[in-house]
Design a protein around this motif. Structure first.
Motif, PDB file in Angstrom:
ATOM      1  N   LEU A 255      15.781  37.074   5.388  1.00 56.58           N
ATOM      2  CA  LEU A 255      16.689  37.544   4.238  1.00 56.58           C
ATOM      3  C   LEU A 255      16.524  36.552   3.040  1.00 56.58           C
ATOM      4  O   LEU A 255      16.515  37.586   2.290  1.00 56.58           O
ATOM      5  CB  LEU A 255      18.463  37.620   4.874  1.00 56.58           C
TER       6      LEU A 255
ATOM      7  N   THR B 107      20.118  31.758  19.000  1.00 56.92           N
ATOM      8  CA  THR B 107      20.504  30.784  17.341  1.00 56.92           C
ATOM      9  C   THR B 107      19.022  31.132  16.864  1.00 56.92           C
ATOM     10  O   THR B 107      19.266  31.369  16.035  1.00 56.92           O
ATOM     11  CB  THR B 107      20.172  29.455  18.196  1.00 56.92           C
TER      12      THR B 107
ATOM     13  N   LEU C 143      17.138  34.143  16.652  1.00 61.00           N
ATOM     14  CA  LEU C 143      16.640  34.384  16.343  1.00 61.00           C
ATOM     15  C   LEU C 143      18.069  34.859  15.153  1.00 61.00           C
ATOM     16  O   LEU C 143      17.448  35.055  14.559  1.00 61.00           O
ATOM     17  CB  LEU C 143      17.843  35.547  17.246  1.00 61.00           C
ATOM     18  N   ILE C 144      18.830  34.473  15.202  1.00 66.23           N
ATOM     19  CA  ILE C 144      20.195  34.739  14.087  1.00 66.23           C
ATOM     20  C   ILE C 144      19.508  33.731  12.815  1.00 66.23           C
ATOM     21  O   ILE C 144      19.433  33.959  11.671  1.00 66.23           O
ATOM     22  CB  ILE C 144      21.428  33.419  14.418  1.00 66.23           C
TER      23      ILE C 144
ATOM     24  N   VAL D  18      16.053  35.562  11.539  1.00 62.08           N
ATOM     25  CA  VAL D  18      16.637  36.654  10.226  1.00 62.08           C
ATOM     26  C   VAL D  18      17.488  36.356   8.988  1.00 62.08           C
ATOM     27  O   VAL D  18      17.889  36.491   7.764  1.00 62.08           O
ATOM     28  CB  VAL D  18      18.157  37.553  11.045  1.00 62.08           C
ATOM     29  N   ALA D  19      18.131  34.877   9.590  1.00 61.18           N
ATOM     30  CA  ALA D  19      18.532  34.353   8.280  1.00 61.18           C
ATOM     31  C   ALA D  19      17.658  33.934   6.619  1.00 61.18           C
ATOM     32  O   ALA D  19      17.130  34.334   5.506  1.00 61.18           O
ATOM     33  CB  ALA D  19      19.619  33.284   8.705  1.00 61.18           C
TER      34      ALA D  19
END
Lengths: 189, 275
Positions: A15, A5, A7-8, A11-12
């Motif tokens: 971005l 979680t 990591l996601i 990354v979000a």
């Protein structure tokens, strides 16, 4: 929250930061490019002004013999050329350019009264060359003003204004045409 | 304009959905491919953003007074003397063409159009506005024009093969008929720029190598792909339409790419039970 979680989310966030950063960098780059484009389009006008200025002595020499009674017109042109050669700032160059354009208009209008001059091959060639340069100059002045206008709109628009403020950018001045140049040339017969 | 990012996103997502549903062990491979496509789309989004900003901030030049460097011009196509091409399928006059030949093939349970041949041709041409005309070398340009003609042979909707296509196939040592003379299901598509077409060009004005010196400024210039500026864009749309297309491409690339990256990462983490 587990590693997955985190990591996601990481990354979000990355971005989003990249999109925002890229967007701001894009605005910055486009403002820098526009500022340089203004300088470049001014330089492109200057090249043509110099070319036209180089043609003036030839033009004066070719008409002098015919237009002995038009000293005023020729003096006006010579003075305008001297003003251009002595001009240092952008404003002075623009003023001198307007003077030359006005003087040339008068000269070509007065030349209509001299049929022998109008038939002179050398004069015709010079007139065509200078008229061509005048047309190109008109286009490039328009282009310069378009570039300045785009720049001025951009630095006042949201959100570009924040980047422009950060870069301390100021509005640029357009190339103005004088009232004298806009007016029709009066030909006295 | 939005076609490319959406199609890529759609394809990648549909593959992912299939894999999710099937619980396939190929999931990591598909997810990895999707992840790379996502990064590519994301990068493209920035590239399109730069192109959009270039178009926005470059005023239109009159051809008569073009200066060296990046320029934006509008005008009509005039073929260079004796340099006219014929489009491969409709035999129309043009200065640029591009074509694809596709064949409908079965891949197990799925059937799809596979591209079996592509090609293009170009000639130098002039672009003319109300002040003059300038030579254009379209080599290296991104050419955004709509499809002009499409023909289909074989299958239920196939029509008889036009003669121009027959002769095209002959030059390529190919045939529209397959095994036992049964018509192959082929689709021929062509795009071209014809004389008098109205074009928008954002490219680099450089010294014309075909002219030594001319008294007319525009004759000394050729529009081509710049050595320092890679943006070279030709379209038959108006500037506003081009910009609108880029707007969609930018957001499609950035948001679509981001979504794909996250979905694929999620799939990978789910597969390896890290979530």
């Amino acid at each position: 929250m587990g590693f997955g979680t985190d990591l996601i989310i990481g990354v979000a966030v990355l971005l989003v930061v990249l999109i925002l950063g890229g967007w701001i960098a894009g605005i910055y780059n486009s403002l820098v490019r526009l500022r340089n484009d203004i300088k470049k389009s001014w330089a492109n006008i200057d090249v043509l002004l110099k070319q036209r200025s180089d043609e003036l002595p030839k033009l004066i020499a070719s008409v002098k013999g015919y237009m002995k009674h038009e000293e005023g017109v020729l003096t006006k042109l010579t003075n305008a050329r001297t003003a251009f050669l002595n001009a240092k700032t952008t404003g002075q160059i623009a003023d001198a350019d307007n003077m030359i354009t006005g003087a040339l208009k008068s000269l070509f209008a007065v030349a209509e009264n001299y049929p022998n001059l109008k038939a002179n091959e050398n004069f015709i060639q010079l007139q065509n060359r200078i008229s061509g340069l005048e047309n190109e100059l008109a286009d490039r002045r328009e282009f310069y003003n378009d570039t300045v206008n785009t720049f001025n709109i951009k630095i006042q628009s949201f959100p570009d204004m924040f980047v422009a403020n950060f870069m301390a950018l100021k509005q640029e001045e357009m190339f103005k045409v004088t009232e004298a140049e806009r007016a029709d040339v009066k030909v006295e017969f | 304009m939005l076609y490319l990012p959406l199609l890529t996103l759609f394809k990648a997502n549909s593959i992912l959905l299939t894999v999710f549903k099937a619980g396939s062990s190929d999931l990591p491979i598909y997810a990895l491919v999707g992840f790379v496509i996502g990064i590519f789309l994301f990068y493209q989004g920035f590239k399109w953003m730069r192109q959009k900003q270039l178009i926005e901030s470059t005023p239109t030049s009159k051809i008569r007074s073009l200066a060296m460097g990046l320029v934006e011009i509008f005008g009509n196509v005039i073929p260079s003397e004796g340099k006219i091409l014929k489009s491969p399928f409709s035999n129309s006059d043009c200065v640029y063409y591009r074509y694809t030949v596709e064949e409908y093939k079965n891949h197990g349970k799925r059937s799809q159009w596979d591209t079996i041949m592509t090609g293009d041709g170009r000639e130098l041409f002039f672009l003319k506005d109300d002040t003059g005309m300038v030579l254009v070398d379209s080599n290296g340009a991104e050419i955004d024009i709509p499809q002009d003609n499409q023909y289909q042979t074989g299958g239920l909707f196939g029509k008889p093969v036009p003669k121009t296509i027959e002769s095209f196939l002959k030059t390529k040592n190919a045939s529209a008929t397959g095994f036992l003379g049964i018509g192959r299901q082929l689709r021929f598509t062509e795009w071209f720029i014809a004389p008098k077409d109205k074009l928008y060009i954002l490219g680099t004005a450089a010294d014309n190598p075909f002219v030594k010196t001319s008294s007319r400024n525009e004759e000394n210039i050729i529009i081509k792909k710049g050595s320092n500026e890679s943006t070279y864009f030709i379209s038959d749309k108006s500037e506003a339409q081009v910009l609108s297309g880029f707007k969609w491409k930018v957001w499609g690339g950035l948001l679509g790419g981001s979504a794909l990256i996250l979905i694929c990462l999620l799939a990978l983490l789910w597969f390896f039970k890290v979530l």
